[in-house]
Design an enzyme around this catalytic site. Structure first.
Site, PDB file in Angstrom:
ATOM      1  N   ASP A 150      -8.234  -0.214   8.837  1.00 24.13           N
ATOM      2  CA  ASP A 150      -7.806  -1.594   9.095  1.00 24.13           C
ATOM      3  C   ASP A 150      -7.671  -1.791  10.598  1.00 24.13           C
ATOM      4  O   ASP A 150      -6.751  -1.270  11.233  1.00 24.13           O
ATOM      5  CB  ASP A 150      -6.473  -1.854   8.398  1.00 24.13           C
ATOM      6  CG  ASP A 150      -6.084  -3.324   8.416  1.00 24.13           C
ATOM      7  OD1 ASP A 150      -6.741  -4.101   9.156  1.00 24.13           O
ATOM      8  OD2 ASP A 150      -5.135  -3.702   7.716  1.00 24.13           O
ATOM      9  N   HIS A 152      -6.875  -4.503  11.967  1.00 28.46           N
ATOM     10  CA  HIS A 152      -5.742  -5.417  12.155  1.00 28.46           C
ATOM     11  C   HIS A 152      -6.036  -6.526  13.171  1.00 28.46           C
ATOM     12  O   HIS A 152      -5.116  -7.058  13.791  1.00 28.46           O
ATOM     13  CB  HIS A 152      -4.501  -4.650  12.606  1.00 28.46           C
ATOM     14  CG  HIS A 152      -3.941  -3.720  11.581  1.00 28.46           C
ATOM     15  ND1 HIS A 152      -3.387  -4.149  10.388  1.00 28.46           N
ATOM     16  CD2 HIS A 152      -3.876  -2.356  11.564  1.00 28.46           C
ATOM     17  CE1 HIS A 152      -2.981  -3.091   9.698  1.00 28.46           C
ATOM     18  NE2 HIS A 152      -3.266  -2.008  10.374  1.00 28.46           N
ATOM     19  N   HIS A 252      -5.511  -7.731  -1.065  1.00 29.43           N
ATOM     20  CA  HIS A 252      -4.486  -7.330  -0.101  1.00 29.43           C
ATOM     21  C   HIS A 252      -3.143  -7.702  -0.691  1.00 29.43           C
ATOM     22  O   HIS A 252      -2.995  -8.740  -1.327  1.00 29.43           O
ATOM     23  CB  HIS A 252      -4.726  -8.079   1.216  1.00 29.43           C
ATOM     24  CG  HIS A 252      -3.647  -7.881   2.240  1.00 29.43           C
ATOM     25  ND1 HIS A 252      -2.507  -8.674   2.290  1.00 29.43           N
ATOM     26  CD2 HIS A 252      -3.548  -7.010   3.270  1.00 29.43           C
ATOM     27  CE1 HIS A 252      -1.759  -8.287   3.304  1.00 29.43           C
ATOM     28  NE2 HIS A 252      -2.354  -7.283   3.908  1.00 29.43           N
TER      29      HIS A 252
END
Length: 299
Positions: A150, A152, A252
């Site tokens: 990830d 981010h 998610h």
């Protein structure tokens, strides 16, 4: 920051939902205001009520605060409806299409990240450190496990290209949020360079925001969040839209067991599904209890 929505009917049937990633005072004020459009209505008219709430204010329609609040209300309405019918939610969504749901983090599924914001481009040492993190995660889960990276949205496109272009196509199950959401042109450039599967979607709300990403064909996996995108009602529509583009979903979820369970019910009924995110540390112990279990392989 999390909040719970409680809707009580005149038949004393109670429904629960969860509002995620919102300041509690704002969530309470919005939920209280929106509840005025629910009082006296049939709670099983879920789609009708969702549309009423979503279209209630033209200037903040589709905004994060509004949609996150509607998501929690939607979960509670599904909870009420299923209690009235005496069946689990996935039954009213068409029934389960799988017996088990693959979930991470688990001993066979690890998500790692860059460890913080990265500069525009990296040095050989910095790139090697990122690659080493992937290799170490792979050793932990083995060749039959899953590694997710990830970014981010903290890695600018140049360092994403430097890093991910050196990965083999099967080193990762997917590379997540390798851009700042909303810039389709940047997504296309990353897609041209990177061979590992790409994923995004946790910050995209409703079918109208997801549509553009799917039509641009810039991702391999879509990651809708049931607490962000409009609840169970929107999750099932988004999944169908993704299925029409041959893109599986990997939901998610950073909610408590309440929101996570709502998401798992939706995932159980979705045909084109890959893996589900969910954590045991999202809320103090004892507040919410789950009735499902996960084995050591993540199922």
């Amino acid at each position: 920051i999390k909040g719970f929505v409680k809707i009580k009917t005149n038949m004393d049937v109670v429904g629960w939902g969860e509002i995620n990633n919102m300041e509690t005072k704002i969530a309470c004020a919005l939920a209280d205001s929106l509840s005025e459009m629910l009082i006296g209505e049939n709670p099983t008219r879920i789609e009708f009520l969702w549309q009423r709430l979503f279209r209630a204010h033209r200037n903040i329609r589709g905004g994060g605060l509004m949609v996150h609040t509607i998501s929690g209300i939607d979960m509670a309405l599904w909870d009420i409806t299923c209690k009235l019918w005496g069946v689990p939610t996935y039954r009213l969504l068409g029934g389960p299409v799988r017996d088990k749901i693959w979930k991470y983090p688990s001993p066979k599924g690890i998500k790692i990240g860059p460890g913080g914001s990265q500069y525009h481009a990296g040095t050989p040492v910095e790139i090697e450190n990122l690659l080493q993190a992937v290799h170490e995660a792979r050793e932990k889960v083995g060749p039959d496990g899953a590694v997710m990276f990830d970014a981010h949205s903290m890695m600018p496109p140049p360092i994403v290209k430097q890093f991910a272009s050196q990965l083999k196509s099967d080193d990762l199950l997917f590379l997540e949020e390798a851009w700042v959401p909303g810039n389709i042109e940047v997504m296309k450039k990353v897609r041209e360079t990177v061979t590992v599967p790409l994923a995004t979607g946790e910050r995209d709300r409703t079918i109208w925001e997801v549509r553009e990403i799917l039509e641009a064909q810039v991702i391999d996996i879509l990651q809708p969040d049931i607490g962000h995108t409009g609840g169970i009602s929107q999750m099932r529509k988004i999944a169908a839209l993704a299925e029409s583009h041959f893109v599986p979903i990997a939901p998610h979820c950073t909610m408590s067991y309440l929101g996570l369970t709502a998401s798992l019910h939706a995932a159980a009924s979705i045909p084109l599904f890959l893996i589900h995110e969910g954590y045991d540390t999202m809320i103090p112990p004892g507040v919410v209890h789950k009735t499902w279990e996960m084995d050591d392989k993540g199922y």
